[in-house]
Design an enzyme around this catalytic site. Structure first.
Site, mmCIF file in Angstrom:
data_model
loop_
_atom_site.group_PDB
_atom_site.id
_atom_site.type_symbol
_atom_site.label_atom_id
_atom_site.label_comp_id
_atom_site.label_asym_id
_atom_site.label_seq_id
_atom_site.Cartn_x
_atom_site.Cartn_y
_atom_site.Cartn_z
ATOM 1 N N TYR A 31 0.870 -1.182 0.000
ATOM 2 C CA TYR A 31 0.000 0.000 0.000
ATOM 3 C C TYR A 31 0.904 1.228 0.000
ATOM 4 O O TYR A 31 1.482 1.585 1.018
ATOM 5 C CB TYR A 31 -0.908 -0.022 1.221
ATOM 6 C CG TYR A 31 -2.008 1.021 1.228
ATOM 7 C CD1 TYR A 31 -2.222 1.889 0.157
ATOM 8 C CD2 TYR A 31 -2.865 1.117 2.317
ATOM 9 C CE1 TYR A 31 -3.234 2.826 0.177
ATOM 10 C CE2 TYR A 31 -3.886 2.053 2.357
ATOM 11 C CZ TYR A 31 -4.067 2.909 1.293
ATOM 12 O OH TYR A 31 -5.066 3.850 1.317
ATOM 13 N N LYS A 84 -1.157 -1.199 -4.222
ATOM 14 C CA LYS A 84 -2.259 -0.247 -4.235
ATOM 15 C C LYS A 84 -1.607 1.122 -4.337
ATOM 16 O O LYS A 84 -0.991 1.609 -3.390
ATOM 17 C CB LYS A 84 -3.101 -0.360 -2.967
ATOM 18 C CG LYS A 84 -4.246 0.659 -2.928
ATOM 19 C CD LYS A 84 -5.071 0.565 -1.652
ATOM 20 C CE LYS A 84 -6.149 1.655 -1.637
ATOM 21 N NZ LYS A 84 -6.963 1.625 -0.398
#
Length: 302
Positions: free
Chosen positions: A144, A172
């Site tokens: 992330y 992400k």
């Protein structure tokens, strides 16, 4: 461990990072959470995410986090859908412990692990952190990358190095914009490493550049239209994708006008889908104007 199965993880499409709804007495509303999970999958979402930022994971105690994960795991098991769970920590040893807990739910297919926040290690330190986690994690990792929260910017070369780790399946990408690094990364990805959009308003341009989908909080709303957008770009239907992408970006911008997930919860409550619009301190409930703005944007999508 994770490195053996990372290449088989289905990341394509729209994954919805579920909120944690609360009852009027402040407890986790498990039935409402289960309903939201089914609704997202019914609308075409490829998978769901538990314990992301949108779930207010930092505001839940351990028992509540386990409850939310268990509900999502049960739904994904019933539906044959992939479940990703937010895990990790600022320290590597703590992140290892967080990942080890995921063995309690065999339905978990991946862990969403934030670049170590606040401590701001070097790029080499971030790489060493994820290298260690990929060795011990029971599931593949999705990095992330959200530098405006972590305080740790990573360039395309650093993200590419992370993507080359055998236990890392994707990223992400929430870089706060579409800059040079996003273009460079998507133009030269390691084999088996996928990019998922993480900034909701930038989904369409990232899909156009080669992202395979997104993990998007605002996809709680108009889920089927986000799915349609991903499909349109995958099919090369620019005439359909471009105006839809702009419309969804406007709706997403309205949904993030106040700290996430307050506005989403306000809209979901107004729609009768969750029992209260409540968030936990230090977050505050959304203003009526913010909820109204999103509702109007949704009406324009119809």
């Amino acid at each position: 461990m994770a490195q053996d199965i990372a290449g088989n993880l289905p990341l394509h499409g729209i994954h919805v990072p579920l909120i944690t709804p609360f009852t009027r007495t402040g407890e986790v509303a498990a039935e409402a959470l289960e309903a939201l999970a089914h609704e997202a999958l019914d609308a075409g979402a490829s998978g769901i995410v538990a314990l992301g930022t949108t779930a207010e994971a930092a505001g839940l105690d351990e028992a509540e986090r386990d409850l939310a994960t268990g509900v999502c795991a049960r739904v994904c098991g019933e539906r044959g859908a992939p479940l990703t769970v937010g895990a990790g920590a600022g320290g590597t040893r703590a992140a290892e412990a967080s990942l080890a807990r995921l063995t309690r739910w065999p339905q978990v297919r991946a862990a969403l692990v934030t670049v170590p926040p606040f401590v701001r290690p070097s790029a080499a330190g971030v790489l060493a952190h994820f290298a260690r986690l990929s060795e011990v994690s029971p599931v593949p990792l999705i990095v992330y990358h959200i530098p405006y929260r972590t305080g740790q910017p990573l360039d395309a070369a650093a993200l590419r190095a992370l993507g080359a780790l055998p236990g890392v399946a994707g990223v992400k990408y929430a870089g706060g914009g579409i800059g040079e690094d996003a273009v460079a990364l998507l133009g030269d990805l390691p084999a088996g490493f996928e990019v998922l959009a993480g900034d909701d308003a930038h989904l369409s341009p990232l899909l156009a550049l080669g992202a395979v989908g997104g993990i998007l909080a605002s996809a709680h709303l108009a889920t089927e239209r986000f799915v349609e957008l991903a499909e349109a770009w995958r099919e090369g239907d620019v005439a359909r994708a471009r105006p839809l992408g702009h419309a969804l970006a406007r709706m997403s911008a309205a949904a993030f006008a106040e700290p996430n997930p307050a506005v989403l919860k306000g809209v979901l409550h107004a729609q009768g889908r969750i029992p209260t619009p409540d968030v936990r301190l230090p977050l505050l409930p959304a203003s009526r104007g913010a909820v109204t703005a999103v509702t109007a944007a949704l009406e324009r999508l119809a």
